[in-house]
Design a protein around this motif. Structure first.
Motif, PDB file in Angstrom:
ATOM      1  N   UNK A  76      38.840  36.629  42.385  1.00  0.00           N
ATOM      2  CA  UNK A  76      39.096  37.512  41.239  1.00  0.00           C
ATOM      3  C   UNK A  76      37.888  38.405  40.966  1.00  0.00           C
ATOM      4  N   UNK A  77      36.702  37.834  41.044  1.00  0.00           N
ATOM      5  CA  UNK A  77      35.495  38.622  40.806  1.00  0.00           C
ATOM      6  C   UNK A  77      35.395  39.759  41.817  1.00  0.00           C
ATOM      7  N   UNK A  78      35.712  39.410  43.057  1.00  0.00           N
ATOM      8  CA  UNK A  78      35.592  40.399  44.121  1.00  0.00           C
ATOM      9  C   UNK A  78      36.671  41.474  44.005  1.00  0.00           C
ATOM     10  N   UNK A  79      37.916  41.062  43.690  1.00  0.00           N
ATOM     11  CA  UNK A  79      39.026  42.015  43.733  1.00  0.00           C
ATOM     12  C   UNK A  79      39.230  42.770  42.421  1.00  0.00           C
ATOM     13  N   UNK A  80      38.978  42.127  41.328  1.00  0.00           N
ATOM     14  CA  UNK A  80      39.312  42.735  40.030  1.00  0.00           C
ATOM     15  C   UNK A  80      38.106  43.426  39.405  1.00  0.00           C
ATOM     16  N   UNK A  81      36.947  42.903  39.681  1.00  0.00           N
ATOM     17  CA  UNK A  81      35.749  43.523  39.123  1.00  0.00           C
ATOM     18  C   UNK A  81      35.371  42.948  37.771  1.00  0.00           C
ATOM     19  N   UNK A  82      34.213  43.350  37.298  1.00  0.00           N
ATOM     20  CA  UNK A  82      33.669  42.731  36.085  1.00  0.00           C
ATOM     21  C   UNK A  82      34.446  43.059  34.817  1.00  0.00           C
ATOM     22  N   UNK A  83      35.162  44.152  34.795  1.00  0.00           N
ATOM     23  CA  UNK A  83      35.874  44.530  33.567  1.00  0.00           C
ATOM     24  C   UNK A  83      37.183  43.775  33.398  1.00  0.00           C
ATOM     25  N   UNK A  84      37.622  43.131  34.454  1.00  0.00           N
ATOM     26  CA  UNK A  84      38.836  42.331  34.360  1.00  0.00           C
ATOM     27  C   UNK A  84      40.085  43.193  34.310  1.00  0.00           C
ATOM     28  N   UNK A  85      41.213  42.508  34.225  1.00  0.00           N
ATOM     29  CA  UNK A  85      42.504  43.200  34.228  1.00  0.00           C
ATOM     30  C   UNK A  85      43.175  43.146  32.874  1.00  0.00           C
TER      31      UNK A  85
END
Lengths: 335, 340
Positions: free
Chosen positions: B227-236
């Motif tokens: 999730x960290x890698x695919x979604x990024x720090x701002x989240x979904x």
């Protein structure tokens, strides 16, 4: 249907006990259960100043046995250790005025034969379905009705069919006739039953019958009763009555009438009642007619605590009409 | 040792005392089948209403549970052929003429399905049989029911219910009781309601599903890393602390997929979304708790049914990012033996 439910109950009981080990067994029994320790102390002071004490230490357990498809049965188990001192007159349940006794107040399984509640089978130590007691919970309380005077005990070992429909509830029981202990000396046995209108109404009516033999200290004695009861509620007032007629053995006819008026506060933490009970005995060996009055108050001052006091005065019969009466105090704590 | 554990556990229940002796307890059989006429059975769920629940209710309402209302209580699950129809919860309320006991029926969104006075000594009770009154209460959720009361919770708002003066006190007691019942149910039976909702959604998605087994750990190290890698720090927008997951088993106890519930906060939306995937990780159904806030959003989300991680899609917008997170969370090896 009966065998299906009994099989399911047995399976559920076995499953809850066998499916897991150690902590799991107890955890599975706690599921859908209620457990409470029920303690009370009662002091009775009669007109002569003699003091009797009663102490009760009991468990109150309620357990619903369910499967994914619905509830199967409900267990209510209330084993209670009783200690009485100087209790005169002594109820037959005790061996003497100073005694320890294990009392099985209610100890039964009510097995659902129909899911809609119209037909259940209760097995174990059950309250006799007769009169006002069927609707009102008086176990361990000062306020009592006529079940114990009529039969010598309030609960008995046996089984019953019971249920409720939209407007009617009923229970028909066959019990051993021996009360607290299962004893078959002399082969007693009692059939009792009550059919009544819904207890949730403001006007409740019931018809009760009982026929059979009960075990008393004098041996097995026949008991027959037919009774009607009614409860009327208006606002915070209640007016109850129970009328019964029947016989104790072949020689004594007995007619009883009870009237009670009661009142409670909006939170129902305080209840006051006045009762008048008249008993008319006919036949050889019958005692004198009696008229008793009772005035009582129950107060729940805090969660789990109940305090009660009841004054009883015999107005006629037994040569005590001029006596000072007796006062009973009770402190009860469920924790 | 086991006896000691049993005794200690028993004593630990001491604060859960009920004032009433248990021989007096009766199931509201008649009320359950009147509130859910199509039901063929019900099952009890007994839970503790304790101080934590009392606090939860106090945070949502200007009044809370009386201490006498704490203890072990039952919510009944009305069923038909093993499927949940709704819940019945009976609660009492002090009124001028003694305690009023109301049997409330709710759907799994905890909207009022119906209500019955199990016990009521108030002479105005017949007013509440009127359809004009019932229709103002039935179908309402917590927030909508709350709007019927004045902010201090002590009286009905003007015209909230079509009642004459003599019915207002009981009407106020009824609405207060309903709010308390919903808040209490959501607090003390929270896990049970999630489970019932999950079973209901799962069976709507796949009728062969028989067991819905809660996942004890939803976000393991691999999932977090993905999730960290695919979604990024701002989240979904997914509030991961509130996500829940289940393994789905068919009648042969074979694993047939997963169910994920996510709370999605993305302005202006704040939704609970249920996602069902099959054993290949493909989304097979998505539902929202309550009603969809707008049809476009519904279309945007539901159009992802059939998606999986194998068929890569563009994370062009917030919905795609959300779906990507859901697929990554659902993606994991098949369970060898589902956690029970």
């Amino acid at each position: 249907m009966i065998f299906t439910n009994l099989t399911l109950l047995g399976g559920a009981l076995l499953a809850s006990g066998l499916q897991s080990t150690d902590a799991g067994w107890f955890a599975s029994w706690l599921e859908n259960s209620r457990w409470t320790i029920d303690e009370s102390v009662r002091v009775v002071v009669d007109g002569d100043g003699d003091v009797a004490t009663l102490a009760f230490f009991g468990l109150d357990i309620h357990k619903v046995i369910s499967t994914k498809n619905g509830d199967i049965a409900t267990l209510v188990l209330q084993p209670t250790l009783a200690r009485v001192d100087s209790l005169v007159p002594t109820p037959p349940i005790y061996d003497g005025p100073d005694d320890w006794e294990v009392v099985w107040r209610i100890f039964n399984a009510n097995i659902k034969l129909r899911q809609d509640g119209a037909l259940n089978l209760r097995v174990g130590h059950l309250e006799l379905p007769f009169g006002l007691e069927t609707v009102l919970d008086t176990n361990g309380t000062l306020r009592q009705y006529q079940l114990a005077p009529d039969f010598g005990f309030k609960a008995d070992w046996g089984l019953s069919l019971n249920g409720e429909t939209d407007d009617v509830e009923y229970e028909l029981a066959w019990t051993r006739g021996s009360g607290n202990h299962y004893r078959d000396d002399g082969e007693p046995g009692l059939i009792s039953g009550r059919i009544g209108t819904s207890r949730y109404s403001d006007r409740i009516f019931g018809l009760s019958v009982a026929d059979g033999e009960v075990l008393t200290p004098m041996g097995v004695v026949e008991r027959q009763r037919v009774g009607v009861d009614a409860m009327f509620y208006r606002r915070n007032l209640g007016l109850f009555t129970e009328l019964s007629t029947g016989s104790n053995g072949p020689d004594v006819d007995i007619h009883r009438a009870l009237v009670e008026a009661n009142c409670r506060n909006p939170e129902e933490t305080v209840l006051g009642w006045v009762q008048l009970v008249g008993s008319d005995f006919d036949g050889s060996g019958a005692g004198a007619d009696t008229l008793d009055s009772r005035l009582g108050v129950r107060w729940d001052p805090a969660k789990g605590w109940t305090m009660g006091v009841q004054y009883t005065k015999n107005l006629q019969g037994e040569g005590q009409a001029d006596g000072a009466g007796s006062v009973a105090f009770q402190l009860r704590y469920r924790f | 040792m086991k006896t000691l554990v049993a005794l200690l556990t028993l004593l630990s229940l001491s604060h859960r005392v009920d004032a009433q002796a248990y021989c007096a307890l009766r199931d509201p059989n008649r009320q359950i089948f009147e509130l859910f006429p199509q039901a063929d059975s019900f099952r009890s769920i007994v839970r503790t209403i304790g101080e934590a629940t009392r606090q939860d209710v106090a945070e949502r309402l200007p009044f809370t549970l009386h201490f006498n209302e704490l203890g072990r209580h039952t919510v009944y699950v009305a069923q038909k052929e093993g499927q949940t129809l709704g819940l019945v919860h009976v609660r009492s309320e002090a009124s001028r003429w003694g305690l009023v006991e109301v049997a409330w029926a709710f759907d799994l969104d905890l909207r009022v399905h119906g209500f019955l006075f199990q016990r009521c000594r108030d002479r105005s009770k017949p007013l509440f049989e009127l359809s004009e009154v019932r229709s103002r209460v039935n179908g309402k959720n917590f927030a909508e029911l709350e709007e019927l009361l004045e902010p201090d919770g002590m009286a009905l708002r003007a015209e909230a219910l079509p009642l004459p003066e003599r019915g207002l006190a009981l009407g106020t007691a009824l609405v207060r009781n309903g709010l308390k019942t919903i808040a209490t149910t959501e607090s003390a039976w929270a896990d049970d309601i999630w489970q019932l909702r999950a079973e209901s959604v799962a069976r709507r998605a796949n009728a062969t599903i028989r067991e819905v087994v809660a996942l004890r750990r939803l976000y393991g190290p691999e999932v977090r890393e993905a999730l960290t890698s695919a979604i990024g720090p701002n989240g979904s927008g997914v509030v991961r602390a509130e996500s829940r997951g289940w393994e789905l088993l068919d009648e042969r106890k074979a694993w047939v997929g997963r169910l994920l519930v996510t709370r999605w906060q993305h302005s202006p939306y704040d939704l609970e979304l249920y996602w069902v995937s099959d054993e290949h990780g493909t989304l097979t159904a998505v539902e929202v708790q309550g009603a969809w806030p707008d049809p476009d959003l519904r279309l945007a989300i539901e159009s992802n049914v059939g998606a999986n991680l194998g068929a890569h899609f563009e994370c062009a917008g917030s919905v795609e990012l959300l779906v990507h997170e859901v697929l990554l969370t659902l993606e994991r090896p098949a369970p060898e033996s589902p956690a029970r």
